[in-house]
Design a protein around this motif. Sequence first.
Motif, PDB file in Angstrom:
ATOM      1  N   GLU A 122       0.825  -1.210   0.000  1.00 49.75           N
ATOM      2  CA  GLU A 122       0.000   0.000   0.000  1.00 49.75           C
ATOM      3  C   GLU A 122       0.858   1.259   0.000  1.00 49.75           C
ATOM      4  O   GLU A 122       0.548   2.237  -0.687  1.00 49.75           O
ATOM      5  CB  GLU A 122      -0.927   0.002   1.223  1.00 49.75           C
ATOM      6  N   PHE A 123       1.942   1.247   0.762  1.00 51.85           N
ATOM      7  CA  PHE A 123       2.790   2.437   0.848  1.00 51.85           C
ATOM      8  C   PHE A 123       3.626   2.648  -0.412  1.00 51.85           C
ATOM      9  O   PHE A 123       4.269   3.697  -0.570  1.00 51.85           O
ATOM     10  CB  PHE A 123       3.699   2.354   2.069  1.00 51.85           C
ATOM     11  N   ALA A 124       3.630   1.676  -1.287  1.00 50.82           N
ATOM     12  CA  ALA A 124       4.342   1.828  -2.558  1.00 50.82           C
ATOM     13  C   ALA A 124       3.498   2.582  -3.582  1.00 50.82           C
ATOM     14  O   ALA A 124       4.017   3.048  -4.600  1.00 50.82           O
ATOM     15  CB  ALA A 124       4.742   0.464  -3.116  1.00 50.82           C
ATOM     16  N   THR A 125       2.190   2.730  -3.315  1.00 49.18           N
ATOM     17  CA  THR A 125       1.318   3.470  -4.220  1.00 49.18           C
ATOM     18  C   THR A 125       1.444   4.967  -3.939  1.00 49.18           C
ATOM     19  O   THR A 125       1.814   5.373  -2.825  1.00 49.18           O
ATOM     20  CB  THR A 125      -0.150   3.046  -4.030  1.00 49.18           C
ATOM     21  N   PRO A 126       1.147   5.809  -4.912  1.00 45.67           N
ATOM     22  CA  PRO A 126       1.261   7.263  -4.687  1.00 45.67           C
ATOM     23  C   PRO A 126       0.427   7.748  -3.497  1.00 45.67           C
ATOM     24  O   PRO A 126       0.913   8.534  -2.674  1.00 45.67           O
ATOM     25  CB  PRO A 126       0.747   7.861  -6.008  1.00 45.67           C
ATOM     26  N   ASN A 127      -0.809   7.263  -3.382  1.00 47.34           N
ATOM     27  CA  ASN A 127      -1.676   7.677  -2.281  1.00 47.34           C
ATOM     28  C   ASN A 127      -1.145   7.166  -0.951  1.00 47.34           C
ATOM     29  O   ASN A 127      -1.130   7.887   0.061  1.00 47.34           O
ATOM     30  CB  ASN A 127      -3.100   7.163  -2.522  1.00 47.34           C
ATOM     31  N   GLY A 128      -0.702   5.895  -0.959  1.00 53.77           N
ATOM     32  CA  GLY A 128      -0.173   5.305   0.260  1.00 53.77           C
ATOM     33  C   GLY A 128       1.111   5.976   0.718  1.00 53.77           C
ATOM     34  O   GLY A 128       1.350   6.157   1.917  1.00 53.77           O
ATOM     35  N   LYS A 129       1.946   6.375  -0.235  1.00 52.94           N
ATOM     36  CA  LYS A 129       3.204   7.042   0.110  1.00 52.94           C
ATOM     37  C   LYS A 129       2.947   8.400   0.750  1.00 52.94           C
ATOM     38  O   LYS A 129       3.613   8.780   1.725  1.00 52.94           O
ATOM     39  CB  LYS A 129       4.067   7.189  -1.136  1.00 52.94           C
ATOM     40  N   ARG A 130       1.988   9.126   0.233  1.00 54.09           N
ATOM     41  CA  ARG A 130       1.642  10.413   0.837  1.00 54.09           C
ATOM     42  C   ARG A 130       1.159  10.219   2.266  1.00 54.09           C
ATOM     43  O   ARG A 130       1.545  10.968   3.180  1.00 54.09           O
ATOM     44  CB  ARG A 130       0.568  11.119   0.003  1.00 54.09           C
ATOM     45  N   PHE A 131       0.312   9.226   2.455  1.00 52.40           N
ATOM     46  CA  PHE A 131      -0.213   8.931   3.788  1.00 52.40           C
ATOM     47  C   PHE A 131       0.923   8.514   4.723  1.00 52.40           C
ATOM     48  O   PHE A 131       0.996   8.979   5.873  1.00 52.40           O
ATOM     49  CB  PHE A 131      -1.257   7.810   3.680  1.00 52.40           C
ATOM     50  N   MET A 132       1.806   7.641   4.246  1.00 55.21           N
ATOM     51  CA  MET A 132       2.932   7.156   5.050  1.00 55.21           C
ATOM     52  C   MET A 132       3.766   8.318   5.570  1.00 55.21           C
ATOM     53  O   MET A 132       4.142   8.355   6.747  1.00 55.21           O
ATOM     54  CB  MET A 132       3.802   6.215   4.218  1.00 55.21           C
ATOM     55  N   ARG A 133       4.060   9.277   4.699  1.00 59.17           N
ATOM     56  CA  ARG A 133       4.934  10.383   5.087  1.00 59.17           C
ATOM     57  C   ARG A 133       4.255  11.393   6.001  1.00 59.17           C
ATOM     58  O   ARG A 133       4.925  12.182   6.666  1.00 59.17           O
ATOM     59  CB  ARG A 133       5.515  11.034   3.836  1.00 59.17           C
ATOM     60  N   LYS A 134       2.939  11.345   6.069  1.00 59.00           N
ATOM     61  CA  LYS A 134       2.229  12.178   7.040  1.00 59.00           C
ATOM     62  C   LYS A 134       2.323  11.602   8.447  1.00 59.00           C
ATOM     63  O   LYS A 134       2.366  12.350   9.426  1.00 59.00           O
ATOM     64  CB  LYS A 134       0.754  12.318   6.641  1.00 59.00           C
TER      65      LYS A 134
END
Length: 220
Positions: A122-134
């Motif tokens: 999930e964190f490899a997806t663009p949406n997931g990466k944005r969420f991860m970094r928040k």
Amino acid sequence: MLVGLHFSHVCYQDRGERMLVRRKFGRGDGGLWPLLLSTALAIYMAEFVVAAPRPHAPDDRAVAKVVEEFFASQPDYQNDDLITRSQIEKVVAKLVSDGVKISDPSSIAKRGLPDDSFLVREFATPNGKRFMRKIASRSGAYSHLDRLSTIPRGETTIRDLMRTKDGDKMIEYLATTKGGKNMGSMMAQARGGVDLNKPTGRIYTADDLLAALKDSMAKP
């Protein structure tokens, strides 16, 4: 005669001095000789310990440099990003090849999330990466999400949070506030639930990996 007198005087004086020394350090003062001996031995051993070569301890800075340089070389990596088991394996292999003594290196790699695990995908997806970094800088955020992903509808809930504008605020609430921790404990009472606050023992970040490596190197 003068020579004889002088010689006899010297012999007598010498015997007298020896008798005086014996009286001072004889058996009547039995505690002094052991004290002098132990003092001399202590001085000798101190000099020996200082002079003896000491075992070479791994340089923590050198290990930290290997970890830092590896993740800096990963495409689109940022500090506190979630790391994977395969990445940990590569770092450990590099350190071992450099001669760093790591206690049970395979156990360290196993503490990383598999590359095909839910959070990694999930964190490899663009949406997931944005969420991860928040949420990345929030202590306990990754472990809470990891626990949450294991309960019924947990993965769906996480995806919903990723799509929600302030979904990261919910994870922050769970991980950092008293009310959130109470809610996390209550999750264990639900059917199929788990205590979200319970540590997983996982390695989620480069900092986690460095701490695990230092702990491993400290063990005999």
